[in-house]
Design an enzyme around this catalytic site. Structure first.
Site, mmCIF file in Angstrom:
data_model
loop_
_atom_site.group_PDB
_atom_site.id
_atom_site.type_symbol
_atom_site.label_atom_id
_atom_site.label_comp_id
_atom_site.label_asym_id
_atom_site.label_seq_id
_atom_site.Cartn_x
_atom_site.Cartn_y
_atom_site.Cartn_z
ATOM 1 N N LYS A 85 0.853 -1.179 0.000
ATOM 2 C CA LYS A 85 0.000 0.000 0.000
ATOM 3 C C LYS A 85 0.892 1.233 0.000
ATOM 4 O O LYS A 85 1.908 1.259 0.709
ATOM 5 C CB LYS A 85 -0.903 -0.025 1.236
ATOM 6 N N SER A 160 -9.860 1.427 2.551
ATOM 7 C CA SER A 160 -8.980 2.257 1.751
ATOM 8 C C SER A 160 -7.869 1.488 1.043
ATOM 9 O O SER A 160 -7.245 2.027 0.132
ATOM 10 C CB SER A 160 -8.331 3.317 2.654
ATOM 11 N N SER A 184 -10.100 -0.994 6.694
ATOM 12 C CA SER A 184 -9.469 -0.744 5.388
ATOM 13 C C SER A 184 -8.745 -1.932 4.764
ATOM 14 O O SER A 184 -8.327 -1.855 3.614
ATOM 15 C CB SER A 184 -8.501 0.437 5.504
#
Ligand SMILES: [Mg+2]
Ligand SMILES: [Zn+2]
Lengths: 483, 491, 108
Positions: A85, A160, A184
């Protein structure tokens, strides 16, 4: 050796890759090229990555193959292509948090998880897209454009960590890392049909993870199987002296327990779980309980009265911490700056231009919750609700070993469906938020499909540091998942 | 300097048109650690700009603070030296934007400081309460370029050096117990002496490792506290006194003129000797304090606290008391303040221990050992012998001085031998008395003036005796003899 | 924000309060943005009013998920970042230092 290489024509998973590379059956280079080919084929439609590190990855693969040739063991993740990420610091490599305010910034240091992955022999193939600063549940709040769900590119991958979930679902990487502050990791895992794990707070170092909400953030893995997720978790967990909130214990050892089954485990059904799950998701949850009962587990009803207040506590605590964590983006030392005649004007111009709408919304909400005269009514109260929720879960765990809930109230929704109304987006996190508030571990495991044949994820919750019973349950659900 | 303060601090009072000043001091000191409060880059003054930096110091994304154990220990040391209670403490974030504050928040102890409820005794038995002493991080340094000489206003731009950012500070907050500029100066000097004694800080105001803010208000004795102003940028003990005095006078003048004081932060200007408005309370920032989630509770166990307590050195006040005991002088007598300040008190006691006279040793050390450090080159036994010769009447003070000068020059020596080599031997009193009588007889007019109470007339008589004894007579003894004779004469 | 625009906007937060908060956070809002932010924040605070009903007297605030204490490092120097590398990544630098526009209205 559990093999999952036959799964939906995807390249082999973590376990197979590392076993094959370590034993010189396949080269890290071949494995990498297969993944880079998958990226070439579909990244244009999906946009899982902010940056693909093909050259760096190829050099690294060669390094690993040399090591093997020289009789050295590259480690438990030998040659495994992994996506990060884009809110985890990578030395000399752009780290943007999908925000204009960090555009072009190259950290002068590596996050602890990045170092650990390297030591384990993994190969970083790229940095994945996210909702700006991890604030969102659809990966639509990205300064660099939305990520699409590989199962249906008209749908969101969740967020996310949508880019990391999509990268694994699309076979761009055998595994990936995400960060989970309110769901997330688990919610996008559910929406993309992959396994996603939010470990116990403090089990994986946050050093080098760009903070959203410090007391809630936790890094965890995505993978196509429970076993693969276990291997990655084992590689990245363990105490780190650079993180004061890191728990003093060694890495997890969960893999070896995956085949133990659930006989005798008490699986809790939360009787007073907040409404909101769509019928298709609710049906899969019932089937999951049945499957575990068939496997010899005992299903018990528990109550968590404060569960429903989690959303409020979370949306006061997380923005409050974020408003402070994001104050450092001031155009003085790094990243984006908009020039102005004086420093104060420069702050205003830089932050107003550099942050997206959702980030500004949360900064203002959090600033308000902490400001003079409102602290007690909002932030202070939220911290007490947090304590209440933790106490309720502790009580529930007296009669249950793990709890099952949906990971997401619905299957993947369409792009744009919830962007107009922030509250509707926030409600996506109803079931995942509580374990961030308590710090307990939770994971999402794919379990059949719902409306439009889209994947459904079941969330397994466990008490702090009880990852092994959580993984045992997940492995059983995986074995019994509807084909 | 403490010596000028001590003797007066207990006596003098400050009032202006019936108003008294009420002063509390907030002192920031940089702790003498090797590394910063929350990261491992060096805590060092005077290095090249931005060379002592790391991800935590710069507040880079993803960086996390980890507390320096030594900083906690030094905070405990100075807290215990100030008779504070060391307690369970936490860190909070104080949120505000400023270019030399990297994260846009300062990590500081807010509602749960590590040290609370102590006190500081000033020379002259005045006790100033210590409300709290808490740990926090220092900021970077801004240089304002262009415009009028380094002032913020009218500057073209500013340059920032983060070497100082993250350096461990302890903020020591006194209670509003100070009533005079002299007390304020004594408080700062004494606090400085304690900080140095316990090794918590080098406490150099000129290098900024010790910074004083003063909260000043005035009131009619017994009345409620008045509105206070906080005075910043007070960079020397001297300006502490000047700034407080000026500010109190300003406030009294305003009240006398029927105006009211507004609570504000004011800036002391060393050059014009005035304080100027910096910020008024109205435009005060909203700091949005909340507990720092990246740090955990600091709760020193009793065993650690006791270990630190027992390791504390003897503090300046106790050393002065010890010296006062040995010499029979007041603890705030100038000689005692000076000698203790020079860390030569132990030497004086050692001289007494070696059979010397503590009182004479104190005088000699104060007068003759200014250039010497904690361990003077003169062997204890040599000074001890010198003082013995003095009190046995074998040497006059004047002779002793000359002998000591030689001993100091040679880094030691036998007082008796040196005295002999100089042909010194104290004359007995009968011989001295006859010389005094001769002097009186020789100068009858000086004598009658002296008897009429003209003190200076005595000079001529003493001079004559000295001349007659070629400088060897003991001045004190001569004076004493003249006085007894006068008393008899006028009786 | 159709739903909020139609619905009753709560008095929980005024445009003035939002403007103050934006200033504290160093964000500038246009008049439209201010109105919209006020609507959205009010809408959220309405949802968050559910905890107003709870009796939380005597409940200890929970600031950390795990109750650990006394985490400290030894006072040992480690390598610093390279100044040139760091300043090269800065928006503006001069004479080995970070450069910012004149500091006004911020004096402390
Ligand atoms: Mg202060
Ligand atoms: Zn302070």
């Amino acid at each position: 050796m559990p093999t999952n290489s036959d799964r939906q024509g995807l390249p082999a998973g973590v376990a197979d890759i590392s076993w094959n590379v370590r034993n010189n059956v396949t080269s890290a280079a071949d494995v990498l090229e297969r993944h880079l080919a998958a990226i070439d084929a579909r990244e244009g439609d999906i946009h899982a990555f902010n940056i693909v590190l093909a050259d760096e990855a190829r050099l690294r693969a060669a390094e690993i193959d040399e090591a093997v040739a020289a009789g050295r063991d590259p480690g438990p993740l030998a040659g495994v292509p992994i996506a990060l990420k884009d809110n985890m610091c990578t030395r000399g490599i752009p780290t943007t948090c999908s925000s204009r305010i960090l555009d072009g910034w190259r950290p002068p240091y590596d996050a602890t998880v990045v170092t650990k992955l390297h030591e384990a022999g993994a190969i970083v193939v790229g940095k994945t897209n996210l909702d700006e600063f991890a604030m969102g549940s659809s990966t639509e709040n990205s300064a660099f454009g939305a990520t699409r769900n590989p199962r249906d590119i008209t749908r969101v991958p969740g967020g996310s960590s949508g880019g990391s979930a999509a990268a694994v679902a699309a076979g761009f990487a055998a595994a990936s890392l995400g960060s989970d502050t309110g769901g997330s990791i688990r919610q996008p895992a559910a929406l993309c049909g992959v396994v996603g794990v939010k470990p116990t707070y403090g089990a994986v170092s946050r050093y080098g993870l760009v903070a959203f909400a410090s007391s809630l953030d936790q890094i965890g893995p995505f993978a196509n199987s429970v076993g693969d997720a276990a291997l990655v978790l084992e590689a990245i967990s363990g105490h780190d002296q650079m993180d004061s909130t890191s728990i003093r214990r060694g890495p997890f050892e969960v893999s070896r327990q995956l085949d133990m089954g659930v006989a005798g485990l008490r699986i809790g059904r939360i009787a007073d779980l907040p409404e909101g799950a769509s019928p298709d998701v609710a049906a899969r949850l019932d089937e999951a309980f049945d499957a575990l009962r068939d496997a010899g587990a005992e299903i018990v009803d528990v109550e968590v009265p404060a569960f429903g207040y989690g959303l409020t506590a979370y949306y006061l605590i997380a923005p409050a911490e974020a408003s402070s964590n994001l104050a450092r983006y001031d155009g003085v030392r790094f990243g984006h700056r908009v020039e102005a005649p004086d420093t104060n004007a420069m702050y205003m111009a830089t932050r107003t231009d550099g942050f997206g709408a959702e980030v500004k919304r949360r900064i203002m909400l959090g600033t308000y919750a902490l400001s003079a005269g409102y602290y007690d009514a909002y932030y202070g109260r939220a911290l007490k609700v947090r304590r209440r929720i933790a106490a309720d879960f502790a009580a529930a765990y007296a009669s249950a070993d793990v709890l099952l809930t949906p990971a997401s109230p619905t299957v993947a929704f369409r792009l744009g469906d919830k962007t107009a109304d922030p509250m509707s987006m926030y409600l996506c996190d109803t079931y995942t938020i509580p374990s961030n508030l308590t710090g307990d571990p939770a994971m999402s495991v794919p379990f059949g499909t719902g409306d439009d044949g889209l994947p459904v994820g079941i969330q397994i919750l466990a008490p702090a540091l009880e990852e092994s019973r959580m993984f045992r349950t997940a492995a059983e659900l995986e074995r019994r998942a509807p084909k | 300097m403490s010596q000028t303060v001590g003797a007066t601090v207990s006596e003098e009072t400050w009032t202006l048109r019936g108003y008294e000043m009420v002063v509390g001091l907030e002192v920031h000191v940089e702790l003498a650690t090797r590394t910063k409060l929350f990261s491992a880059s060096p805590n060092r003054f005077g290095d090249e700009p931005n060379t002592n930096i790391d991800p935590v110091t710069l507040g880079l994304p993803g960086a996390l603070p980890v507390l320096n154990r030594q900083a906690v220990e030094l905070a405990m040391r100075l807290g215990l030296a100030l008779d504070c209670t060391v307690q369970r403490s936490t860190f909070a974030r104080k949120n505000y934007f400023y270019p030399d504050m990297p994260k846009a928040y300062q990590i500081s102890q807010y509602d749960e400081p590590i040290c609370v409820d102590g006190w500081l005794d000033l020379p002259g038995s005045i006790r100033v309460g210590i409300e709290r002493a808490h740990l926090e991080e220092d900021t970077g340094k801004s240089t304002h370029v262009g415009g009028t000489g380094g002032r913020i206003h009218g500057s073209d731009f500013s340059l920032i050096d983060f070497n100082r950012a993250g350096v461990p500070l302890v903020e020591i907050v006194s209670r509003p117990d100070i009533r005079t500029p002299e007390q304020a100066k004594a408080y700062v000097s004494e606090l400085r002496a304690i900080l140095v004694a316990v090794g918590a800080s080098d406490a150099k105001m000129e290098e900024g490792s010790m910074r004083v803010d003063a909260n000043v208000s005035v009131r009619l004795p017994g009345a409620e506290f008045g509105t206070r102003c906080e005075i910043k940028n007070v960079n020397s003990v001297r300006s502490v006194g000047r700034a407080i005095e000026y500010e109190a006078q300003r406030q009294v003048a305003m009240l006398e003129a029927g105006e009211s004081i507004r609570q504000e932060t004011r800036h002391w200007d060393e050059n014009d000797g005035r304080t100027h408005t910096l910020r008024s309370k109205e435009d005060a920032d909203d700091y949005r304090y909340f507990q720092e989630p990246d740090l955990v509770v600091v709760d020193p166990d009793p065993e650690w606290i006791e270990r630190v307590r027992w390791a504390l050195p003897v503090l300046p006040a106790a050393r002065r008391a010890r010296l006062a005991d040995a010499t029979g002088q007041r603890a705030d007598a100038e000689a005692i303040l000076v000698v203790t300040d020079r860390d030569q008190d132990a030497y004086v006691l050692a001289v007494a221990g070696a059979g010397g006279d503590a009182g004479r040793a104190l005088v000699h050390v104060k007068e003759a050992f200014a250039e010497q450090g904690e361990r003077p080159s003169v062997p204890v036994a040599d000074l001890a012998k010198l003082t013995r010769l003095e009190i046995d009447g074998k040497l006059t003070a004047t002779q002793a001085k000359q002998v000591l000068a030689e001993i100091v020059a040679n880094g030691g020596g036998d007082a008796e031998a040196i005295a002999a080599s100089k042909g010194f031997e104290a004359m007995d009193t009968s011989e001295l008395e006859s010389k005094v009588d001769d002097a009186i007889a020789a100068q009858p007019e000086a004598w009658s003036k002296f008897c009429a109470g003209e003190a200076k007339a005595m000079g001529a008589l003493v001079g004559a005796v000295m001349k007659a004894s070629s400088g060897q007579a003991d001045g004190k003894a001569v004076t004493a003899l003249l006085e007894t004779r006068r008393d008899i004469a006028i009786a | 924000m159709g739903r909020v625009a139609l619905g009753v906007v709560s008095e929980r937060i005024t445009p003035e309060a939002v403007a103050k908060v934006a200033k504290l956070a160093r964000l500038s809002l246009s008049d439209d943005e201010l109105q919209q932010a006020t609507h959205q924040l009010s809408d959220m605070l309405d949802h968050f009013a559910d905890i107003d009903a709870l009796d939380l007297d005597g409940v200890e605030p929970m600031t950390h998920p795990t109750p650990i204490s006394n985490v400290m490092r030894e006072d040992i120097e480690m390598d610093c970042l390279d100044r040139d590398e760091v300043l090269a990544a800065a928006p503006a630098a001069q004479d080995g230092r970070f450069r910012v526009p004149p500091v006004v209205g911020l004096e402390d």
